[in-house]
Motif scaffolding. Sequence first.
Motif, PDB file in Angstrom:
ATOM      1  N   ARG A 162       0.701  -1.318  -0.292  1.00  0.00           N
ATOM      2  CA  ARG A 162      -0.204  -0.151   0.342  1.00  0.00           C
ATOM      3  C   ARG A 162       1.131   1.385   0.143  1.00  0.00           C
ATOM      4  O   ARG A 162       0.494   1.834  -1.035  1.00  0.00           O
ATOM      5  N   LYS A 163       2.000   1.019   0.625  1.00  0.00           N
ATOM      6  CA  LYS A 163       3.018   2.294   0.768  1.00  0.00           C
ATOM      7  C   LYS A 163       3.750   2.843  -0.061  1.00  0.00           C
ATOM      8  O   LYS A 163       3.767   3.418  -0.692  1.00  0.00           O
ATOM      9  N   PHE A 164       3.594   1.293  -0.869  1.00  0.00           N
ATOM     10  CA  PHE A 164       4.817   1.724  -2.449  1.00  0.00           C
ATOM     11  C   PHE A 164       4.179   2.270  -3.343  1.00  0.00           C
ATOM     12  O   PHE A 164       4.498   3.282  -4.380  1.00  0.00           O
ATOM     13  N   VAL A 165       2.743   1.896  -3.152  1.00  0.00           N
ATOM     14  CA  VAL A 165       1.516   2.521  -3.898  1.00  0.00           C
ATOM     15  C   VAL A 165       1.157   3.876  -4.374  1.00  0.00           C
ATOM     16  O   VAL A 165       0.931   4.380  -4.599  1.00  0.00           O
ATOM     17  N   ALA A 166       1.408   4.442  -2.754  1.00  0.00           N
ATOM     18  CA  ALA A 166       0.905   5.676  -2.667  1.00  0.00           C
ATOM     19  C   ALA A 166       1.752   6.480  -2.513  1.00  0.00           C
ATOM     20  O   ALA A 166       1.733   8.271  -2.931  1.00  0.00           O
ATOM     21  N   ARG A 167       3.444   5.709  -2.661  1.00  0.00           N
ATOM     22  CA  ARG A 167       4.351   6.480  -3.099  1.00  0.00           C
ATOM     23  C   ARG A 167       5.382   6.795  -4.594  1.00  0.00           C
ATOM     24  O   ARG A 167       5.076   7.945  -5.370  1.00  0.00           O
ATOM     25  N   PHE A 168       4.522   5.698  -5.092  1.00  0.00           N
ATOM     26  CA  PHE A 168       4.955   5.699  -6.377  1.00  0.00           C
ATOM     27  C   PHE A 168       4.344   6.242  -8.201  1.00  0.00           C
ATOM     28  O   PHE A 168       4.926   7.056  -8.940  1.00  0.00           O
ATOM     29  N   PHE A 169       3.034   6.104  -7.615  1.00  0.00           N
ATOM     30  CA  PHE A 169       1.942   6.229  -9.101  1.00  0.00           C
ATOM     31  C   PHE A 169       1.772   7.986  -8.868  1.00  0.00           C
ATOM     32  O   PHE A 169       1.928   8.170  -9.790  1.00  0.00           O
ATOM     33  N   PRO A 170       2.173   8.711  -7.594  1.00  0.00           N
ATOM     34  CA  PRO A 170       2.035  10.140  -8.358  1.00  0.00           C
ATOM     35  C   PRO A 170       3.175  11.213  -8.141  1.00  0.00           C
ATOM     36  O   PRO A 170       2.889  12.108  -8.901  1.00  0.00           O
ATOM     37  N   ASP A 171       4.381   9.844  -8.048  1.00  0.00           N
ATOM     38  CA  ASP A 171       5.205  10.530  -8.832  1.00  0.00           C
ATOM     39  C   ASP A 171       5.544   9.851 -10.267  1.00  0.00           C
ATOM     40  O   ASP A 171       6.199  10.942 -11.069  1.00  0.00           O
ATOM     41  N   LEU A 172       5.174   9.049 -10.350  1.00  0.00           N
ATOM     42  CA  LEU A 172       5.177   8.384 -11.844  1.00  0.00           C
ATOM     43  C   LEU A 172       4.586   9.720 -12.489  1.00  0.00           C
ATOM     44  O   LEU A 172       5.068   9.792 -14.035  1.00  0.00           O
ATOM     45  N   LEU A 173       2.808   9.633 -12.312  1.00  0.00           N
ATOM     46  CA  LEU A 173       2.389  10.911 -13.284  1.00  0.00           C
ATOM     47  C   LEU A 173       2.731  12.556 -13.110  1.00  0.00           C
ATOM     48  O   LEU A 173       2.336  12.889 -13.815  1.00  0.00           O
ATOM     49  N   ALA A 174       3.165  12.649 -11.967  1.00  0.00           N
ATOM     50  CA  ALA A 174       3.691  13.657 -11.744  1.00  0.00           C
ATOM     51  C   ALA A 174       4.793  14.161 -12.883  1.00  0.00           C
ATOM     52  O   ALA A 174       4.998  15.708 -13.467  1.00  0.00           O
ATOM     53  N   TYR A 175       5.723  13.489 -13.185  1.00  0.00           N
ATOM     54  CA  TYR A 175       6.247  13.219 -13.902  1.00  0.00           C
ATOM     55  C   TYR A 175       6.086  13.243 -15.907  1.00  0.00           C
ATOM     56  O   TYR A 175       5.991  14.140 -16.127  1.00  0.00           O
ATOM     57  N   LEU A 176       5.253  12.772 -15.671  1.00  0.00           N
ATOM     58  CA  LEU A 176       4.707  11.811 -17.304  1.00  0.00           C
ATOM     59  C   LEU A 176       3.795  12.648 -17.635  1.00  0.00           C
ATOM     60  O   LEU A 176       4.118  13.654 -18.756  1.00  0.00           O
ATOM     61  N   HIS A 177       3.089  14.237 -16.835  1.00  0.00           N
ATOM     62  CA  HIS A 177       1.750  14.763 -16.985  1.00  0.00           C
ATOM     63  C   HIS A 177       1.697  15.957 -16.352  1.00  0.00           C
ATOM     64  O   HIS A 177       0.865  16.186 -16.197  1.00  0.00           O
TER      65      HIS A 177
END
Length: 282
Positions: free
Chosen positions: A124-139
């Motif tokens: 859960r913690k990994f998901v909460a940290r990974f996806f916001p950073d990923l989408l902030a970079y891509l979009h």
Amino acid sequence: MSRIVAVHGVNQYDPTRGADAAAARLGAAWARALSQNVPSPLGASELSMTYYADLLQAAHPAPEGQGPGDDVDRLAPEAVDAVLRWGELLGVRTREAQGRVLAPVRWVADGVAKRYGFGHEPVRKFVARFFPDLLAYLHSPARTRVRQRLADAIARHEPRVLIAHSLGSIVAYDTLWQYTDLKVDVLVTLGSPLAMPDVVLPYLRHPDDSRAFSRPPGAAAWVNLADPGDLVAVPQPLTDTFRGVTACVSTGIGAFRMHKAGGYLSSAATAKAVLAYLEPIG
């Protein structure tokens, strides 16, 4: 001048330090980890870290009052969609989560944890940290600033090795395609999500579409390393999606370190990939 320029992954924002200090601290940690399997320790000037977490933090500041226990339930809608797609890749039947579960991200994270034998809370913690950073970079506009920061570092240091972990592998790939005059002897990617369909692949940019999804022109070689149980480096191998990858190395870094930068950096396989493109150290 550093022979190695490094690019970190997600969840590296350090609110107690400025960008230069944070880069120095993180770079020293990477050098120590990488030194575990080289003939002599890397010197302080051998590896230069390109730090960009501050740029992503500005693009997606944490909601007021958000804490470690509720991060996973407060992701933006686009992040929720990315998590559902990721879950499908890992064999979780995410259709059951849509419209019938009040917390679909938590449901998917727990499904992944159960399927792969991890604890629910770490996933859960990994998901909460990974996806916001990923989408902030891509979009977000941060993408341009991040690429520029890395391009400046490569131009300044003229490294032989560009080594990148996780989201950093997307940053490195993106930058070498955007700035085709930059040259490195080898691009080394660790735990890379570059091949993730729907979530990452459609948003990679190639000035020359005829060479889309191939080794960037400025990298003379490309070595990718991935733990077979890495929940981010999916699908594997990278050669199924990208042309011109010199080598794909499947290397176990430990069940509970399946995506940690330190696990990859301290592995003999990573040391071998880096040393092959450097003169003897020491």
